[in-house]
Scaffold this motif. Sequence first.
Motif, PDB file in Angstrom:
ATOM      1  N   LYS A 291       0.829  -1.205   0.000  1.00 37.92           N
ATOM      2  CA  LYS A 291       0.000   0.000   0.000  1.00 37.92           C
ATOM      3  C   LYS A 291       0.863   1.255   0.000  1.00 37.92           C
ATOM      4  CE  LYS A 291      -3.690  -2.285   2.511  1.00 37.92           C
ATOM      5  NZ  LYS A 291      -4.345  -2.441   3.796  1.00 37.92           N
ATOM      6  N   ARG A 292       2.015   1.178   0.665  1.00 42.06           N
ATOM      7  CA  ARG A 292       2.904   2.333   0.726  1.00 42.06           C
ATOM      8  C   ARG A 292       3.576   2.604  -0.620  1.00 42.06           C
ATOM      9  NH1 ARG A 292       5.187   4.512   5.178  1.00 42.06           N
ATOM     10  NH2 ARG A 292       7.235   4.433   4.229  1.00 42.06           N
ATOM     11  N   LYS A 293       3.901   1.538  -1.356  1.00 39.52           N
ATOM     12  CA  LYS A 293       4.517   1.617  -2.684  1.00 39.52           C
ATOM     13  C   LYS A 293       5.812   2.412  -2.697  1.00 39.52           C
ATOM     14  CE  LYS A 293       0.201   1.040  -5.051  1.00 39.52           C
ATOM     15  NZ  LYS A 293      -0.782   1.548  -5.948  1.00 39.52           N
ATOM     16  N   LYS A 294       6.582   2.295  -1.623  1.00 37.27           N
ATOM     17  CA  LYS A 294       7.871   2.974  -1.593  1.00 37.27           C
ATOM     18  C   LYS A 294       8.758   2.303  -0.553  1.00 37.27           C
ATOM     19  CE  LYS A 294       6.232   6.487   1.656  1.00 37.27           C
ATOM     20  NZ  LYS A 294       6.105   7.915   1.903  1.00 37.27           N
ATOM     21  N   TYR A 295       9.951   2.800  -0.417  1.00 36.81           N
ATOM     22  CA  TYR A 295      10.906   2.259   0.543  1.00 36.81           C
ATOM     23  C   TYR A 295      10.370   2.370   1.960  1.00 36.81           C
ATOM     24  CZ  TYR A 295      14.994   2.237   3.594  1.00 36.81           C
ATOM     25  OH  TYR A 295      15.866   1.992   4.613  1.00 36.81           O
ATOM     26  N   THR A 296      10.421   1.274   2.685  1.00 35.50           N
ATOM     27  CA  THR A 296      10.009   1.252   4.079  1.00 35.50           C
ATOM     28  C   THR A 296      11.174   0.706   4.892  1.00 35.50           C
ATOM     29  OG1 THR A 296       7.761   0.731   3.365  1.00 35.50           O
ATOM     30  CG2 THR A 296       8.262   0.441   5.707  1.00 35.50           C
ATOM     31  N   PRO A 297      11.742   1.506   5.782  1.00 33.84           N
ATOM     32  CA  PRO A 297      12.846   0.990   6.601  1.00 33.84           C
ATOM     33  C   PRO A 297      12.396  -0.204   7.444  1.00 33.84           C
ATOM     34  CG  PRO A 297      12.637   3.374   6.836  1.00 33.84           C
ATOM     35  CD  PRO A 297      11.448   2.898   6.062  1.00 33.84           C
ATOM     36  N   LEU A 298      13.319  -1.097   7.710  1.00 37.08           N
ATOM     37  CA  LEU A 298      13.009  -2.296   8.487  1.00 37.08           C
ATOM     38  C   LEU A 298      12.480  -1.938   9.871  1.00 37.08           C
ATOM     39  CD1 LEU A 298      13.064  -5.359   8.289  1.00 37.08           C
ATOM     40  CD2 LEU A 298      15.375  -5.310   9.184  1.00 37.08           C
ATOM     41  N   ASP A 299      13.007  -0.877  10.472  1.00 44.72           N
ATOM     42  CA  ASP A 299      12.529  -0.436  11.786  1.00 44.72           C
ATOM     43  C   ASP A 299      11.053  -0.055  11.739  1.00 44.72           C
ATOM     44  OD1 ASP A 299      15.100  -0.705  12.645  1.00 44.72           O
ATOM     45  OD2 ASP A 299      15.561   1.427  12.504  1.00 44.72           O
ATOM     46  N   THR A 300      10.655   0.651  10.701  1.00 41.23           N
ATOM     47  CA  THR A 300       9.265   1.072  10.550  1.00 41.23           C
ATOM     48  C   THR A 300       8.356  -0.142  10.401  1.00 41.23           C
ATOM     49  OG1 THR A 300      10.037   3.085   9.460  1.00 41.23           O
ATOM     50  CG2 THR A 300       7.720   2.540   9.205  1.00 41.23           C
ATOM     51  N   SER A 301       8.782  -1.099   9.599  1.00 43.22           N
ATOM     52  CA  SER A 301       7.996  -2.321   9.413  1.00 43.22           C
ATOM     53  C   SER A 301       7.871  -3.093  10.720  1.00 43.22           C
ATOM     54  CB  SER A 301       8.658  -3.218   8.361  1.00 43.22           C
ATOM     55  OG  SER A 301       8.729  -2.572   7.124  1.00 43.22           O
ATOM     56  N   LEU A 302       8.971  -3.223  11.443  1.00 44.11           N
ATOM     57  CA  LEU A 302       8.938  -3.956  12.713  1.00 44.11           C
ATOM     58  C   LEU A 302       8.052  -3.251  13.736  1.00 44.11           C
ATOM     59  CD1 LEU A 302      12.633  -5.132  13.007  1.00 44.11           C
ATOM     60  CD2 LEU A 302      10.614  -6.579  12.774  1.00 44.11           C
ATOM     61  N   ASN A 303       8.151  -1.934  13.817  1.00 40.67           N
ATOM     62  CA  ASN A 303       7.279  -1.187  14.737  1.00 40.67           C
ATOM     63  C   ASN A 303       5.809  -1.405  14.393  1.00 40.67           C
ATOM     64  OD1 ASN A 303       9.085   0.037  16.545  1.00 40.67           O
ATOM     65  ND2 ASN A 303       9.568   1.626  15.064  1.00 40.67           N
ATOM     66  N   PHE A 304       5.478  -1.328  13.111  1.00 41.17           N
ATOM     67  CA  PHE A 304       4.102  -1.510  12.660  1.00 41.17           C
ATOM     68  C   PHE A 304       3.588  -2.904  13.022  1.00 41.17           C
ATOM     69  CE2 PHE A 304       1.356  -3.138   9.236  1.00 41.17           C
ATOM     70  CZ  PHE A 304       0.258  -2.320   9.432  1.00 41.17           C
ATOM     71  N   LEU A 305       4.379  -3.930  12.735  1.00 38.21           N
ATOM     72  CA  LEU A 305       3.938  -5.308  12.970  1.00 38.21           C
ATOM     73  C   LEU A 305       3.866  -5.662  14.456  1.00 38.21           C
ATOM     74  CD1 LEU A 305       5.899  -7.076  10.109  1.00 38.21           C
ATOM     75  CD2 LEU A 305       3.434  -6.732  10.243  1.00 38.21           C
ATOM     76  N   THR A 306       4.809  -5.177  15.260  1.00 35.58           N
ATOM     77  CA  THR A 306       4.795  -5.522  16.682  1.00 35.58           C
ATOM     78  C   THR A 306       3.691  -4.790  17.435  1.00 35.58           C
ATOM     79  OG1 THR A 306       6.530  -3.888  17.139  1.00 35.58           O
ATOM     80  CG2 THR A 306       7.222  -6.178  16.808  1.00 35.58           C
ATOM     81  N   GLU A 307       3.280  -3.620  16.953  1.00 36.37           N
ATOM     82  CA  GLU A 307       2.194  -2.889  17.610  1.00 36.37           C
ATOM     83  C   GLU A 307       0.845  -3.566  17.389  1.00 36.37           C
ATOM     84  OE1 GLU A 307       2.329   1.153  16.297  1.00 36.37           O
ATOM     85  OE2 GLU A 307       4.181   1.565  17.386  1.00 36.37           O
ATOM     86  N   LYS A 308       0.681  -4.231  16.252  1.00 32.82           N
ATOM     87  CA  LYS A 308      -0.633  -4.795  15.943  1.00 32.82           C
ATOM     88  C   LYS A 308      -0.757  -6.288  16.244  1.00 32.82           C
ATOM     89  CE  LYS A 308      -0.636  -6.300  11.211  1.00 32.82           C
ATOM     90  NZ  LYS A 308      -1.411  -6.259  10.015  1.00 32.82           N
ATOM     91  N   SER A 309       0.299  -6.933  16.716  1.00 29.03           N
ATOM     92  CA  SER A 309       0.235  -8.366  16.979  1.00 29.03           C
ATOM     93  C   SER A 309       0.718  -8.676  18.394  1.00 29.03           C
ATOM     94  CB  SER A 309       1.065  -9.128  15.951  1.00 29.03           C
ATOM     95  OG  SER A 309       2.394  -8.665  15.954  1.00 29.03           O
ATOM     96  N   PRO A 310       0.176  -9.748  19.004  1.00 30.67           N
ATOM     97  CA  PRO A 310       0.547 -10.065  20.384  1.00 30.67           C
ATOM     98  C   PRO A 310       1.977 -10.580  20.495  1.00 30.67           C
ATOM     99  CG  PRO A 310      -0.840 -11.794  19.480  1.00 30.67           C
ATOM    100  CD  PRO A 310      -0.789 -10.703  18.458  1.00 30.67           C
ATOM    101  N   GLY A 311       2.615 -10.262  21.593  1.00 35.68           N
ATOM    102  CA  GLY A 311       3.979 -10.706  21.849  1.00 35.68           C
ATOM    103  C   GLY A 311       3.979 -12.005  22.606  1.00 35.68           C
ATOM    104  N   PRO A 312       5.092 -12.578  22.843  1.00 37.70           N
ATOM    105  CA  PRO A 312       6.417 -12.147  22.411  1.00 37.70           C
ATOM    106  C   PRO A 312       6.580 -12.300  20.899  1.00 37.70           C
ATOM    107  CG  PRO A 312       6.559 -14.282  23.466  1.00 37.70           C
ATOM    108  CD  PRO A 312       5.142 -13.828  23.603  1.00 37.70           C
TER     109      PRO A 312
END
Length: 180
Positions: free
Chosen positions: A101-122
């Motif tokens: 959806k972003r259709k551009k460069y996404t830093p790995l940190d941004t992707s990890l922040n996005f995924l960890t916020e929306k899914s249960p840990g660990p």
Amino acid sequence: MAREQIKVPYGYEPPAHSDKGTVLVFETFEDWTAHEMSACIAWAEERKFVRVIFYPQHEETLRRMDIRSEMPYYARLKHLEQLMEDVDTQLQVEVDKWEGKRKKYTPLDTSLNFLTEKSPGPHFICMSDRYANLFVTYPSFKEWIKKARLVIFTQFRVPLHGKLHDCAERWETVDFGNGV
């Protein structure tokens, strides 16, 4: 609405919740086969994870990471979804399409922040040895290795970066190519 009463023997303690959190799989997925997909799912089931999220990255992100990809993002996404159709599992398995959806460069940190916020840990970050060697060179690696465990699947058989040995207790290797 009336409450239901439950009878339990004296001293009963409910069993501990044994399911773990989420596996985040980062890869191009263009050369994955049904065997690798089923091996990955079988590994996650064996470890009693609740959820597996496959995260294909956009061509622009791969280009900036110096990872070659022959297929465009949407072709890799379609290939991944076809592989997932044959998977029979009790796990919550999904493909995250946020980067498409972003259709551009996404830093790995941004992707990890996005995924960890929306899914249960660990959280367990699963990536190939090629990705792991790049990830360890990022400045934010030291913070992420404290927040999540790293699972490296030996897909390309490249030697692992020396910095990984500083945090040897926070990562492990798995071979999906020859079964689990």
